[in-house]
Scaffold this motif. Structure first.
Motif, PDB file in Angstrom:
ATOM      1  N   LYS A 111       0.836  -1.196   0.000  1.00  0.00           N
ATOM      2  CA  LYS A 111       0.000   0.000   0.000  1.00  0.00           C
ATOM      3  C   LYS A 111       0.876   1.252   0.000  1.00  0.00           C
ATOM      4  N   ASN A 112       0.410   2.248  -0.703  1.00  0.00           N
ATOM      5  CA  ASN A 112       1.162   3.496  -0.801  1.00  0.00           C
ATOM      6  C   ASN A 112       0.472   4.637  -0.072  1.00  0.00           C
ATOM      7  N   VAL A 113       1.210   5.238   0.821  1.00  0.00           N
ATOM      8  CA  VAL A 113       0.712   6.441   1.481  1.00  0.00           C
ATOM      9  C   VAL A 113       1.640   7.591   1.107  1.00  0.00           C
ATOM     10  N   VAL A 114       1.041   8.666   0.635  1.00  0.00           N
ATOM     11  CA  VAL A 114       1.839   9.839   0.296  1.00  0.00           C
ATOM     12  C   VAL A 114       1.509  10.953   1.282  1.00  0.00           C
ATOM     13  N   VAL A 115       2.552  11.498   1.884  1.00  0.00           N
ATOM     14  CA  VAL A 115       2.388  12.607   2.829  1.00  0.00           C
ATOM     15  C   VAL A 115       2.808  13.889   2.111  1.00  0.00           C
ATOM     16  N   VAL A 116       1.922  14.854   2.103  1.00  0.00           N
ATOM     17  CA  VAL A 116       2.191  16.117   1.417  1.00  0.00           C
ATOM     18  C   VAL A 116       2.558  17.179   2.453  1.00  0.00           C
ATOM     19  N   GLY A 117       3.815  17.572   2.465  1.00  0.00           N
ATOM     20  CA  GLY A 117       4.278  18.590   3.410  1.00  0.00           C
ATOM     21  C   GLY A 117       5.112  17.971   4.513  1.00  0.00           C
ATOM     22  N   GLY A 118       6.349  18.446   4.650  1.00  0.00           N
ATOM     23  CA  GLY A 118       7.287  17.858   5.614  1.00  0.00           C
ATOM     24  C   GLY A 118       7.532  18.728   6.831  1.00  0.00           C
ATOM     25  N   GLY A 119       6.505  19.411   7.285  1.00  0.00           N
ATOM     26  CA  GLY A 119       6.629  20.172   8.537  1.00  0.00           C
ATOM     27  C   GLY A 119       6.372  19.271   9.725  1.00  0.00           C
ATOM     28  N   THR A 120       5.990  19.870  10.826  1.00  0.00           N
ATOM     29  CA  THR A 120       5.783  19.110  12.056  1.00  0.00           C
ATOM     30  C   THR A 120       4.753  18.002  11.878  1.00  0.00           C
ATOM     31  N   GLY A 121       3.619  18.329  11.302  1.00  0.00           N
ATOM     32  CA  GLY A 121       2.567  17.322  11.121  1.00  0.00           C
ATOM     33  C   GLY A 121       2.989  16.236  10.149  1.00  0.00           C
ATOM     34  N   CYS A 156      -3.704   9.486   1.392  1.00  0.00           N
ATOM     35  CA  CYS A 156      -2.864  10.674   1.317  1.00  0.00           C
ATOM     36  C   CYS A 156      -3.035  11.475   2.606  1.00  0.00           C
ATOM     37  N   ILE A 157      -1.940  11.901   3.182  1.00  0.00           N
ATOM     38  CA  ILE A 157      -1.988  12.753   4.380  1.00  0.00           C
ATOM     39  C   ILE A 157      -1.464  14.133   3.990  1.00  0.00           C
ATOM     40  N   VAL A 158      -2.293  15.142   4.198  1.00  0.00           N
ATOM     41  CA  VAL A 158      -1.940  16.500   3.776  1.00  0.00           C
ATOM     42  C   VAL A 158      -1.653  17.351   5.007  1.00  0.00           C
ATOM     43  N   SER A 159      -0.492  17.970   5.011  1.00  0.00           N
ATOM     44  CA  SER A 159      -0.098  18.795   6.151  1.00  0.00           C
ATOM     45  C   SER A 159       0.661  20.024   5.658  1.00  0.00           C
ATOM     46  N   PRO A 160      -0.067  20.935   5.015  1.00  0.00           N
ATOM     47  CA  PRO A 160       0.631  22.044   4.337  1.00  0.00           C
ATOM     48  C   PRO A 160       0.872  23.270   5.199  1.00  0.00           C
ATOM     49  N   GLY A 161       0.427  23.264   6.445  1.00  0.00           N
ATOM     50  CA  GLY A 161       0.614  24.466   7.271  1.00  0.00           C
ATOM     51  C   GLY A 161      -0.313  25.584   6.830  1.00  0.00           C
ATOM     52  N   ILE A 162       0.089  26.797   7.155  1.00  0.00           N
ATOM     53  CA  ILE A 162      -0.795  27.932   6.879  1.00  0.00           C
ATOM     54  C   ILE A 162      -0.369  28.714   5.635  1.00  0.00           C
ATOM     55  N   SER A 221     -10.445  13.768   5.790  1.00  0.00           N
ATOM     56  CA  SER A 221     -11.260  14.880   5.299  1.00  0.00           C
ATOM     57  C   SER A 221     -12.721  14.449   5.238  1.00  0.00           C
ATOM     58  N   THR A 222     -13.629  15.341   5.627  1.00  0.00           N
ATOM     59  CA  THR A 222     -15.049  15.016   5.484  1.00  0.00           C
ATOM     60  C   THR A 222     -15.518  15.353   4.068  1.00  0.00           C
ATOM     61  N   ILE A 223     -14.622  15.919   3.266  1.00  0.00           N
ATOM     62  CA  ILE A 223     -14.972  16.242   1.870  1.00  0.00           C
ATOM     63  C   ILE A 223     -14.491  15.137   0.931  1.00  0.00           C
ATOM     64  N   HIS A 224     -13.213  14.753   1.067  1.00  0.00           N
ATOM     65  CA  HIS A 224     -12.663  13.725   0.179  1.00  0.00           C
ATOM     66  C   HIS A 224     -12.196  12.507   0.965  1.00  0.00           C
ATOM     67  N   LYS A 225     -12.710  11.356   0.565  1.00  0.00           N
ATOM     68  CA  LYS A 225     -12.336  10.091   1.181  1.00  0.00           C
ATOM     69  C   LYS A 225     -10.840   9.797   0.939  1.00  0.00           C
ATOM     70  N   ASP A 226     -10.240   9.122   1.889  1.00  0.00           N
ATOM     71  CA  ASP A 226      -8.850   8.652   1.781  1.00  0.00           C
ATOM     72  C   ASP A 226      -7.800   9.769   1.773  1.00  0.00           C
ATOM     73  N   ILE A 227      -8.249  11.004   2.019  1.00  0.00           N
ATOM     74  CA  ILE A 227      -7.288  12.101   2.212  1.00  0.00           C
ATOM     75  C   ILE A 227      -7.445  12.597   3.641  1.00  0.00           C
ATOM     76  N   TYR A 228      -6.339  12.686   4.348  1.00  0.00           N
ATOM     77  CA  TYR A 228      -6.339  13.097   5.753  1.00  0.00           C
ATOM     78  C   TYR A 228      -5.662  14.456   5.858  1.00  0.00           C
ATOM     79  N   VAL A 229      -6.215  15.337   6.650  1.00  0.00           N
ATOM     80  CA  VAL A 229      -5.598  16.662   6.808  1.00  0.00           C
ATOM     81  C   VAL A 229      -5.233  16.890   8.274  1.00  0.00           C
ATOM     82  N   ILE A 230      -3.961  17.177   8.509  1.00  0.00           N
ATOM     83  CA  ILE A 230      -3.486  17.367   9.893  1.00  0.00           C
ATOM     84  C   ILE A 230      -2.747  18.699  10.024  1.00  0.00           C
ATOM     85  N   GLY A 231      -2.509  19.090  11.246  1.00  0.00           N
ATOM     86  CA  GLY A 231      -1.735  20.298  11.517  1.00  0.00           C
ATOM     87  C   GLY A 231      -2.582  21.554  11.404  1.00  0.00           C
TER      88      GLY A 231
END
Lengths: 211, 439
Positions: free
Chosen positions: B38-48, B136-142, B323-333
């Motif tokens: 399984k492939n998980v892609v994390v978008v953004g390499g900050g704290t989250g 996909c885990i998205v953690s783009p900050g502000i 995300s409550t909008i898109h399945k299989d995408i997680y948003v943190i931070g």
């Protein structure tokens, strides 16, 4: 020692069964009951939240925060209960410990107890450490066995713990802010009267030297 | 901006390199879909993002985890006030690379994500890559709402720092303070709520005052705040008055804070004059020698591009951060609308662990585990003077909110010994949390 262990067992058992989620102090004070929240987080999930301050799996990069891995489960639970009640003075741990039930504390104690203690990489004075080794042998070894590495009798880990933490903890003991067992008090106060802070500096150097 | 940190030129070169590599290996073969992994892609390499990548590998070593982050070094916002702006230690003191993550088996790609297609489950990058994901885990900050600061925009941030994403901005602000004459004014405009690191502007004010006290004692720190109060309000006012002669409602003392009275919006920024170094609010115009303007904030660019936002932030299931909008995408931070949790580094670290466990469970066809969250945030007002806010949280049974169950602030009557200990703990905190994220 037997008495002490029994007290600890009772304490831990009390923690485990005496609390429910509603008994946790909520942020709204006394008027409202704490809201219904999801219980049953695993030891791993609970323990992972500690890493930000205490290091991944409880191995602290220091210097102020102690390493909390490799401790005995009853000792860990006793510390958390002490923070929670305020019996053990703290800056921040009291605020945090109040958020956990006895059952949760037990899970964290098991989790961290199963992780290896990682000795702190810190500097120390070699001459002091040599003197400290003798002081330890004479005053502390009887309970803090194997040079302060042994935690099996529910004692705290001394060898390899961060000096800053050991020093501030000892200062609390000596000033009377934190209670000692009768036996420990006798030894500590005697050593303090005889050797003053210098003796404790030497002890700390010895513990720091065990890396 | 220093050469090292010029993002645009970096992306250009990184993009070119990735594109070249991409010609051989892309699309998505690199990510080894073929072995049933399984492939998980994390978008953004900050704290989250970095925490999520590391903890996902820890939870499930068999998952392919790829982290995509444009920069090779991440500069933490936390402690940037203390180490760089006040302490002058240089930005290397807050910089962290990605070698540690690679060691844990995370594949780190330095590229910039331009799109996430929730339907085809593919990520596209500036470097031309197309990468498939299972989760996909998205953690783009502000990102900044430049419209909140008329006259001050991204181009203007080349001369007037916001320093609210650490790195070159932080270094620039320190340099300007060093170049300022004694008797000058550091003029700061903090943002309206909600914004990342709520105590940050006020710790910064203290740190700048500490620097002035030592090197430029005739100088002032003037804060034009669109709010009537702020995080750790009492503790900061106490620290400012003890250390820097602050008097509420007075212009005496090194730190002057002009808040916005309840029911008034007159202290909001009307216009910034970048060349004239002045800020106009409903109350009048103030001139400074070094300006620091922190605009209002919203979720990072990719969150909007991927359609993950509702209003300024990304709504999520608080048990999993999906995300409550898109399945299989997680948003943190900071980008997530994590109701009940602050926009802090510790919270992002905590959310990342919850999300990592949820993603691992979901890929195993299991229910997400019961989450646990903690926040701990230290501020340092001066040498030997630290204080904190902490909280333990649980998810409300109906999932509507992350509920604080214990915690609170350093007591206002804390002894000097306690404040000194808290400062020591703050430094230990930094060491341990950055090791937990990047180590």
């Amino acid at each position: 020692m037997v008495m002490k262990t029994i007290t600890r067992v009772l304490l831990v058992a009390g923690l485990a069964f005496g609390m429910s989620s509603a008994a946790i102090a909520g942020s709204h004070g006394k008027k409202k009951m704490a809201p219904k929240t999801l219980m049953g987080a695993s030891g791993l999930a609970l323990s992972d939240t500690c890493a930000g301050c205490h290091g991944t799996d409880g191995a602290s990069g220091g210097p102020g925060t102690p390493t909390i891995s490799g401790l005995s489960e009853p000792y860990f639970a006793e510390l958390m209960a002490g923070f929670k009640s305020g019996e053990i003075p703290s800056t921040i741990m009291g605020r945090i410990a109040k958020g956990y039930t006895g059952d949760e504390v037990k899970k964290m104690a098991t989790y961290f107890g199963g992780k290896p203690f990682v000795p702190a990489k810190q500097s120390y004075d070699k001459a002091k450490a040599a003197k400290g080794a003798k002081l330890h042998e004479k005053n502390c070894e009887k309970c803090h066995e194997d040079g302060g590495t042994n935690v099996k009798d529910d004692t705290g880990r001394l060898a390899g713990q961060w000096t800053h933490y050991l020093k501030s903890t000892m200062a609390d003991y000596i000033s009377g802010k934190r209670e000692m067992t009768r036996k420990m008090k006798k030894k500590v106060m005697k050593l303090h009267t005889k050797g003053g802070d210098a003796a404790f500096d030497e002890l700390m150097a010895y513990y720091a030297s065990q890396q | 901006m220093s050469k090292k940190l010029n993002r645009r030129s970096f992306i250009r070169s990184a993009g070119a390199a990735t594109a070249a590599a991409g010609a051989i290996t892309m699309p998505s073969i690199v990510l080894g879909g073929g072995h049933g992994k399984k492939n998980v892609v994390v978008v953004g390499g900050g704290t989250g993002g970095a925490t999520a990548a590391k903890y996902l590998k820890r939870a499930a070593p068999s998952i392919n985890v790829t982290l995509i982050e444009p920069n090779k070094t991440y500069y933490t916002c936390y402690l940037s006030n203390v180490y760089v702006i006040g302490g002058g230690k240089g930005i290397d003191s807050i910089g962290h690379g990605y070698a540690g993550l690679a060691k844990h088996g995370v594949k780190v790609i330095h590229d910039y994500v331009t799109g996430i297609d929730a339907k085809t489950k593919k990520i596209t990058t500036k470097g031309g890559a197309s990468i498939a994901y299972d989760r996909c885990i998205v953690s783009p900050g502000i990102d900044f709402k430049w419209e909140s600061t008329p006259g001050y925009d991204e181009a203007a941030s080349g001369t007037i720092a916001h320093a609210w994403n650490a790195g070159a901005q932080t270094a620039m602000l320190r340099k300007q303070l060093e170049e300022m004459k004694d008797g000058g004014t550091f003029l700061m405009a903090p943002p309206p709520n909600p914004f990342k690191c709520p105590p940050g502007p006020y710790e910064r004010a203290a740190q700048v005052a500490g620097y002035f006290q030592k090197h430029k004692p005739k100088s002032k720190v003037l804060i034009l705040d669109p709010k009537g109060k702020f995080s750790k309000f009492g503790l900061f006012k106490q620290a400012w008055s003890k250390l820097y002669g602050f008097k509420e409602g007075s212009d005496d003392g090194m730190i002057v804070w002009r808040g916005t009275p309840k029911g008034s919006d007159d202290n909001k920024i009307v216009k910034v004059d970048v060349a004239g170094k002045s800020i106009e609010t409903g109350f009048g115009t103030e001139k400074g020698d070094v300006l620091n303007i922190i605009p209002a904030q919203k979720a990072g660019k990719i969150a909007f591009a991927a359609g993950l936002t509702k209003g300024d932030w990304c709504p999520v299931n608080l048990r999993t951060f999906e995300s409550t909008i898109h399945k299989d995408i997680y948003v943190i931070g900071d980008s997530s609308a994590a109701k009940g949790l602050p926009k802090s580094g510790y919270a992002a670290n905590s959310e990342a662990k919850v999300a990592a466990a949820a993603v691992a469970a979901s890929l195993n066809g299991k229910e997400a585990p019961v989450p646990a969250y903690v926040n701990t945030c230290y501020s340092i007002a001066g040498p030997g003077y630290g204080f904190s806010v902490a909280a333990v949280y649980r998810l409300k049974a109906d999932g509507s909110k992350v509920q604080k169950v214990s915690g609170g602030l350093t007591p206002g009557k804390a002894s000097p010994e306690v404040l000194a200990s808290e400062e020591t703990y703050a430094h230990s905190w930094y060491k341990n949390i950055t090791d937990d994220i990047f180590g």
